[in-house]
Write a protein that holds these residues in place. Structure first.
Motif, PDB file in Angstrom:
ATOM      1  N   ARG A 179      -7.959   6.020   2.502  1.00  0.00           N
ATOM      2  CA  ARG A 179      -8.763   7.084   1.915  1.00  0.00           C
ATOM      3  C   ARG A 179      -9.445   7.930   2.983  1.00  0.00           C
ATOM      4  O   ARG A 179      -9.549   9.148   2.854  1.00  0.00           O
ATOM      5  CB  ARG A 179      -9.790   6.471   0.949  1.00  0.00           C
TER       6      ARG A 179
ATOM      7  N   ARG B 246       0.994   9.498  -3.758  1.00  0.00           N
ATOM      8  CA  ARG B 246      -0.012  10.533  -3.546  1.00  0.00           C
ATOM      9  C   ARG B 246       0.499  11.597  -2.595  1.00  0.00           C
ATOM     10  O   ARG B 246       0.461  12.777  -2.858  1.00  0.00           O
ATOM     11  CB  ARG B 246      -1.287   9.905  -2.981  1.00  0.00           C
TER      12      ARG B 246
ATOM     13  N   GLY C 139      -1.972   2.867  -9.029  1.00  0.00           N
ATOM     14  CA  GLY C 139      -3.035   2.511  -8.087  1.00  0.00           C
ATOM     15  C   GLY C 139      -3.653   1.166  -8.395  1.00  0.00           C
ATOM     16  O   GLY C 139      -3.851   0.329  -7.510  1.00  0.00           O
TER      17      GLY C 139
ATOM     18  N   THR D 269       0.018   5.308   5.334  1.00  0.00           N
ATOM     19  CA  THR D 269      -0.646   6.542   4.911  1.00  0.00           C
ATOM     20  C   THR D 269      -0.047   7.746   5.625  1.00  0.00           C
ATOM     21  O   THR D 269       0.215   8.790   5.009  1.00  0.00           O
ATOM     22  CB  THR D 269      -2.155   6.461   5.198  1.00  0.00           C
TER      23      THR D 269
ATOM     24  N   THR E 222       0.835  -1.205   0.000  1.00  0.00           N
ATOM     25  CA  THR E 222       0.000   0.000   0.000  1.00  0.00           C
ATOM     26  C   THR E 222       0.866   1.249   0.000  1.00  0.00           C
ATOM     27  O   THR E 222       0.441   2.326  -0.360  1.00  0.00           O
ATOM     28  CB  THR E 222      -0.896   0.013   1.247  1.00  0.00           C
TER      29      THR E 222
ATOM     30  N   ALA F 110      -6.695  10.067   4.706  1.00  0.00           N
ATOM     31  CA  ALA F 110      -6.199  11.173   3.892  1.00  0.00           C
ATOM     32  C   ALA F 110      -7.127  12.381   3.929  1.00  0.00           C
ATOM     33  O   ALA F 110      -6.692  13.507   3.651  1.00  0.00           O
ATOM     34  CB  ALA F 110      -6.000  10.711   2.452  1.00  0.00           C
ATOM     35  N   ARG F 111      -8.389  12.174   4.282  1.00  0.00           N
ATOM     36  CA  ARG F 111      -9.347  13.286   4.346  1.00  0.00           C
ATOM     37  C   ARG F 111      -9.315  14.000   5.699  1.00  0.00           C
ATOM     38  O   ARG F 111      -9.942  15.046   5.850  1.00  0.00           O
ATOM     39  CB  ARG F 111     -10.752  12.773   4.065  1.00  0.00           C
TER      40      ARG F 111
ATOM     41  N   PHE G 125      -8.018  -0.704   1.564  1.00  0.00           N
ATOM     42  CA  PHE G 125      -8.441   0.295   0.582  1.00  0.00           C
ATOM     43  C   PHE G 125      -9.236   1.417   1.230  1.00  0.00           C
ATOM     44  O   PHE G 125      -9.182   2.561   0.793  1.00  0.00           O
ATOM     45  CB  PHE G 125      -9.286  -0.372  -0.509  1.00  0.00           C
TER      46      PHE G 125
ATOM     47  N   GLN H  79       1.272   3.469  -3.357  1.00  0.00           N
ATOM     48  CA  GLN H  79       0.141   4.345  -3.664  1.00  0.00           C
ATOM     49  C   GLN H  79       0.141   5.539  -2.735  1.00  0.00           C
ATOM     50  O   GLN H  79      -0.076   6.676  -3.138  1.00  0.00           O
ATOM     51  CB  GLN H  79      -1.141   3.527  -3.524  1.00  0.00           C
ATOM     52  N   THR H  80       0.408   5.291  -1.459  1.00  0.00           N
ATOM     53  CA  THR H  80       0.388   6.355  -0.457  1.00  0.00           C
ATOM     54  C   THR H  80       1.499   7.358  -0.685  1.00  0.00           C
ATOM     55  O   THR H  80       1.302   8.565  -0.679  1.00  0.00           O
ATOM     56  CB  THR H  80       0.528   5.742   0.942  1.00  0.00           C
TER      57      THR H  80
END
Length: 451
Positions: A323, A13, A164, A376, A6, A326-327, A319, A9-10
């Motif tokens: 996400r 980004r 991704g 993350t 993972t 990150a918000r 998954f 992807q992290t």
């Protein structure tokens, strides 16, 4: 258990979003041609097969740990050493992967890693001694360590426009391999006459199969498709070395940022401790949870399935959690929720291990998803690409070193106390500092502000 996959992807980004604007790097000579479609399909198959092999060496052993202990006359303390070997190998051998990839090419190193896994898994059940079993396990884990580190590199190198998608593909394959080995090792052993050596050795066949797609890439030294190749000097005209350095050449611009003194950052230390404590819980779970259920009266086959359920929880949550995290400006609330799931799960194991076994397996599976959360936060706690790399290396290497004593201590407590009360109390107790470290690491700040 989902693994470092993972991270690509992290980091892509997080690192890309936080990299400050600046002058473009100087144009370098040479651009690699797009690879043939058949080659990309072959590499995708290789990624899936490699990911399937990154955890069965650990979870298959957990399912048959009692038989292995009896067959090799192994004490609980020595079994604890055995369950501590994976994080030790990941910490020691993982750091070798980038250097090996620069010299020989990432594809060649992954090919060798799959061969090492196959050899280690085939040799260890039949070697006949505890020391030999440990050495052969270390060989397989060395292959896992370098391959695990290089999976994101392979994705970025061959699928730069589908990072991704391909990361998700091999993440699911890794979780599937983890759960599959936990679930079917005991039934396979029974089908082969109840011989635990055969039940462990059968996984060498899957690793041998994974070698085949990577043979094509053994001689690959070219830069990533569509990416500029590094300029070559007269002293460095060998194509393999030039290609191996391409990542560094493109990452470092004309004006490189000053080195971060990362050990001065409280956030970096908090993240390293959080990573280490969640890794401790994960390896204790993979190594000892089937034995806890078996000692409570659960059959060996069901105990393996319960471990598989715990590991399989990482497929959907790996998954979802990144996400959501990150918000949020601060990830502390997610850390606390995962920690509370762990505390409830361990409490259930202590009070009613057999009666509520499925509930405790699910809760501990949720708690183990602190791993993708840690990855993350690595991307969110930095402003620059260089900071991401430094923080990732520091948090993971330090974290894996911190996780080594946990499984060993569980084995010692189990042997000397004659039960699971003290070991489970230790597991639950470690959730408290894990939550504290995670809240500290989840604050809205970057390491550049602290170094």
């Amino acid at each position: 258990m989902p693994d470092d996959e993972t991270q690509t992807q992290t980091l892509n980004r997080g690192g890309a979003a936080r990299t400050p604007a600046g002058p473009p790097p100087p144009q370098l000579s040479g651009v690699a041609e797009a690879p043939a479609p058949w080659l990309l399909r072959l590499i995708a198959v290789g990624l899936v097969l490699a990911a399937l092999n990154l955890r069965p060496a650990i979870t298959s052993l957990g399912a048959l740990l009692e038989e292995v202990r009896e067959g090799l006359h192994m004490s609980g303390s020595v079994a604890g050493v055995l369950t501590s070997v994976p994080p030790l190998c990941f910490a020691v051998f993982g750091v070798m992967a980038p250097r090996l990839a620069r010299r020989f090419g990432a594809g060649a190193v992954v090919c060798a890693g799959m061969a090492a896994i196959a050899a280690g898994l085939l040799i260890r059940p039949y070697i006949g001694s505890t020391a030999g079993f440990l050495a052969a396990s270390a060989l397989a884990l060395m292959g896992i360590a370098v391959s695990n580190i290089l999976m994101p590199v392979i994705v970025k190198r061959w699928f730069p426009d589908r990072v991704g998608t391909m990361t998700g593909l091999y993440s699911m394959a890794l979780a599937l391999g983890t759960a599959l080995a936990a679930a079917v090792t005991v039934p396979l052993t029974g089908a082969m006459g109840g011989n635990w050596q055969s039940g462990l050795a059968v996984w060498a066949g899957l690793a041998a199969l994974a070698v085949l797609p990577w043979i094509v890439l053994v001689r690959d030294r070219t830069p990533a498709p569509g990416q500029p190749a590094p300029a070559r000097s007269a002293a460095a005209s060998v194509s393999g070395r030039a290609a191996g350095a391409s990542g560094q050449a493109s990452a470092s611009g004309p004006a490189e940022a000053p080195a971060l003194r990362i050990t001065r950052s409280r956030t970096a230390w908090g993240l390293a401790c959080f990573f280490g404590l969640q890794a401790t819980a994960a390896y204790i779970t993979m190594g000892w949870m089937p034995q806890i259920f078996r000692d409570a009266g659960v059959s060996a086959g069901t105990a393996g399935v319960l471990l598989a359920v715990t590991m399989a929880m990482g497929v959907p949550l790996a998954f979802v959690i990144p996400r959501v995290a990150a918000r949020l400006k601060q990830q502390g609330p997610i850390v606390v929720v995962l920690g509370l799931c762990g505390l409830i799960g361990y409490g259930g194991l202590y009070l009613a291990p057999a009666a509520g076994a499925w509930a405790w397996a699910l809760l501990l599976g949720v708690a183990n998803c602190a791993f993708p959360l840690a990855l993350t936060m690595i991307g969110m706690r930095t402003r620059t690409g260089a900071g991401v790399v430094r923080l990732s290396a520091f948090a993971q290497s330090t974290g894996y070193l911190l996780s080594i004593p946990g499984p060993l201590l569980v084995g010692v407590l189990y042997q000397h106390s004659g039960g699971w009360g003290l070991p489970i109390a230790l597991m639950a107790g470690l959730m408290i500092p894990q939550m504290v470290a995670g809240v500290l690491a989840g604050r809205d700040r970057t390491i550049e502000d602290e170094c």
